[in-house]
Design a protein around this motif. Structure first.
Motif, PDB file in Angstrom:
ATOM      1  N   LYS A  39     -44.883 -25.952 -16.590  1.00  0.00           N
ATOM      2  CA  LYS A  39     -45.663 -26.207 -17.801  1.00  0.00           C
ATOM      3  C   LYS A  39     -44.804 -26.123 -19.053  1.00  0.00           C
ATOM      4  O   LYS A  39     -45.138 -26.717 -20.081  1.00  0.00           O
ATOM      5  N   SER A  40     -43.695 -25.347 -18.980  1.00  0.00           N
ATOM      6  CA  SER A  40     -42.823 -25.181 -20.148  1.00  0.00           C
ATOM      7  C   SER A  40     -41.409 -24.921 -19.653  1.00  0.00           C
ATOM      8  O   SER A  40     -41.199 -24.501 -18.513  1.00  0.00           O
ATOM      9  N   VAL A  41     -40.483 -25.170 -20.542  1.00  0.00           N
ATOM     10  CA  VAL A  41     -39.078 -24.877 -20.228  1.00  0.00           C
ATOM     11  C   VAL A  41     -38.517 -23.969 -21.323  1.00  0.00           C
ATOM     12  O   VAL A  41     -38.957 -24.042 -22.484  1.00  0.00           O
ATOM     13  N   PRO A  42     -37.616 -23.098 -20.954  1.00  0.00           N
ATOM     14  CA  PRO A  42     -37.093 -22.918 -19.590  1.00  0.00           C
ATOM     15  C   PRO A  42     -38.069 -22.150 -18.705  1.00  0.00           C
ATOM     16  O   PRO A  42     -38.819 -21.308 -19.189  1.00  0.00           O
ATOM     17  N   THR A  43     -38.007 -22.464 -17.428  1.00  0.00           N
ATOM     18  CA  THR A  43     -38.699 -21.680 -16.412  1.00  0.00           C
ATOM     19  C   THR A  43     -37.711 -21.431 -15.286  1.00  0.00           C
ATOM     20  O   THR A  43     -37.018 -22.357 -14.850  1.00  0.00           O
ATOM     21  N   VAL A  44     -37.660 -20.194 -14.830  1.00  0.00           N
ATOM     22  CA  VAL A  44     -36.727 -19.828 -13.763  1.00  0.00           C
ATOM     23  C   VAL A  44     -37.518 -19.339 -12.561  1.00  0.00           C
ATOM     24  O   VAL A  44     -38.456 -18.556 -12.706  1.00  0.00           O
ATOM     25  N   MET A  45     -37.121 -19.814 -11.374  1.00  0.00           N
ATOM     26  CA  MET A  45     -37.760 -19.355 -10.138  1.00  0.00           C
ATOM     27  C   MET A  45     -36.684 -18.852  -9.185  1.00  0.00           C
ATOM     28  O   MET A  45     -35.577 -19.408  -9.131  1.00  0.00           O
ATOM     29  N   LEU A  46     -37.011 -17.809  -8.447  1.00  0.00           N
ATOM     30  CA  LEU A  46     -36.091 -17.247  -7.456  1.00  0.00           C
ATOM     31  C   LEU A  46     -36.559 -17.657  -6.067  1.00  0.00           C
ATOM     32  O   LEU A  46     -37.712 -17.404  -5.694  1.00  0.00           O
ATOM     33  N   VAL A  47     -35.638 -18.289  -5.323  1.00  0.00           N
ATOM     34  CA  VAL A  47     -35.948 -18.733  -3.959  1.00  0.00           C
ATOM     35  C   VAL A  47     -35.096 -17.919  -2.983  1.00  0.00           C
ATOM     36  O   VAL A  47     -33.864 -17.857  -3.114  1.00  0.00           O
TER      37      VAL A  47
END
Length: 287
Positions: A79-87
């Motif tokens: 929905k917005s940046v920055p967005t960080v995800m941990l995989v």
């Protein structure tokens, strides 16, 4: 990934499964969704890249440009940046929107057990193979011919000739050296090697001498020649051991020959540690 930071790479829909999901089964992957027009992204991105380099492979950083990868951004409902995800292990386990400061980023990594890997020690360079003494002679002959006034090259040639057994030519070159080079450690080493070669001129072969010593361990003349064979062949420890055994058995043999043989051998042997060890052994027997 780049040579400057091998733990950062651009990710897209085409290779996402291979590059992110499968890799995350071995190494955690942070996915940074960003855009070129995003101000906070320009703050967060360099910090994430710095941490990726510092952690030395403790995690990988996948960069996703949402303008170029709109389908991928839609799949993750960005929905917005920055967005960080941990995989990790092929699954999204956590994430956050916005640009966190470095301290909070470190806490986030620590919370998920992500730590820096120790840098691997640089590989030892492979030792260069020993130069072919005959090839060295050919090379040095050409060098002397090109610079006939350079006495250092003549000394190098003399030592190379000695390694091929060409004692007469080597001796002539050593005799012609100026006084300053004649006392050089390498020239003295060459003289000592010449003495061993001269000693072996009419000597029996090493195999016959070894049989003589085996039959009579007190045959110090045979031991002396056997040791000389070993020194000339570059089997320095074998030669030193023969001379040391002579010293153990009879230090006064032929007016101190065992001691003189050891000292001459010390001049020839190029392994300083080996020379030091046998100097100490000699001293323990003499004093």
């Amino acid at each position: 990934m780049t040579p400057a930071n091998p733990y950062v790479f651009d990710a897209g829909l085409a290779g996402f499964e291979q590059d992110v999901l499968l890799k995350s089964r071995e190494t955690p992957v942070l996915v940074d969704f960003w855009a070129t027009w995003c101000g906070p992204c320009k703050t967060l991105g360099p910090v994430l890249e710095k941490l990726a380099a510092e952690f030395n492979g403790g995690f990988l950083l996948a960069k996703v440009d949402v303008d170029k990868e709109q389908q991928l951004a839609g799949y993750f409902q960005i929905k917005s940046v920055p967005t960080v995800m941990l995989v990790k292990d092929g699954q999204i386990v956590d994430g956050f929107p916005g640009a966190l400061p470095e301290g909070q980023l470190r806490q986030f990594l620590a919370h998920h057990g992500i730590t820096a890997k120790e840098a691997e020690a640089p590989a030892e360079p492979e030792a260069a193979p020993p130069a072919d003494p005959h090839a060295e002679v050919v090379r040095l002959r050409a060098a002397v011919q090109a610079e006939p006034d350079k006495d250092e090259l003549k000394l190098d040639l003399a030592l190379a000739l000695l390694r091929t057994g060409a004692a007469a030519e080597a001796e002539a070159l050593l005799d012609a050296l100026p006084a300053n080079l004649a006392q050089d450690d390498r020239a003295l080493r060459g003289r000592a090697r010449l003495a061993f070669l001269a000693l072996l001129k009419d000597a029996p072969p090493a195999e016959a001498l070894a049989r003589a010593v085996e039959a009579d361990p007190a045959d110090l003349r045979a031991r002396h020649l056997l040791g000389a064979h070993a020194i000339v062949a570059g089997r320095w420890q074998d030669g030193l051991e023969q001379f040391l055994e002579m010293l153990r058995r009879d230090r006064g043999f032929e007016d101190g020959l065992p001691r003189r043989a050891l000292i001459d051998a010390f001049r020839v042997v190029e392994d300083e540690d080996l020379v030091g060890a046998y100097r100490r052994k000699m001293a323990s027997l003499l004093f």
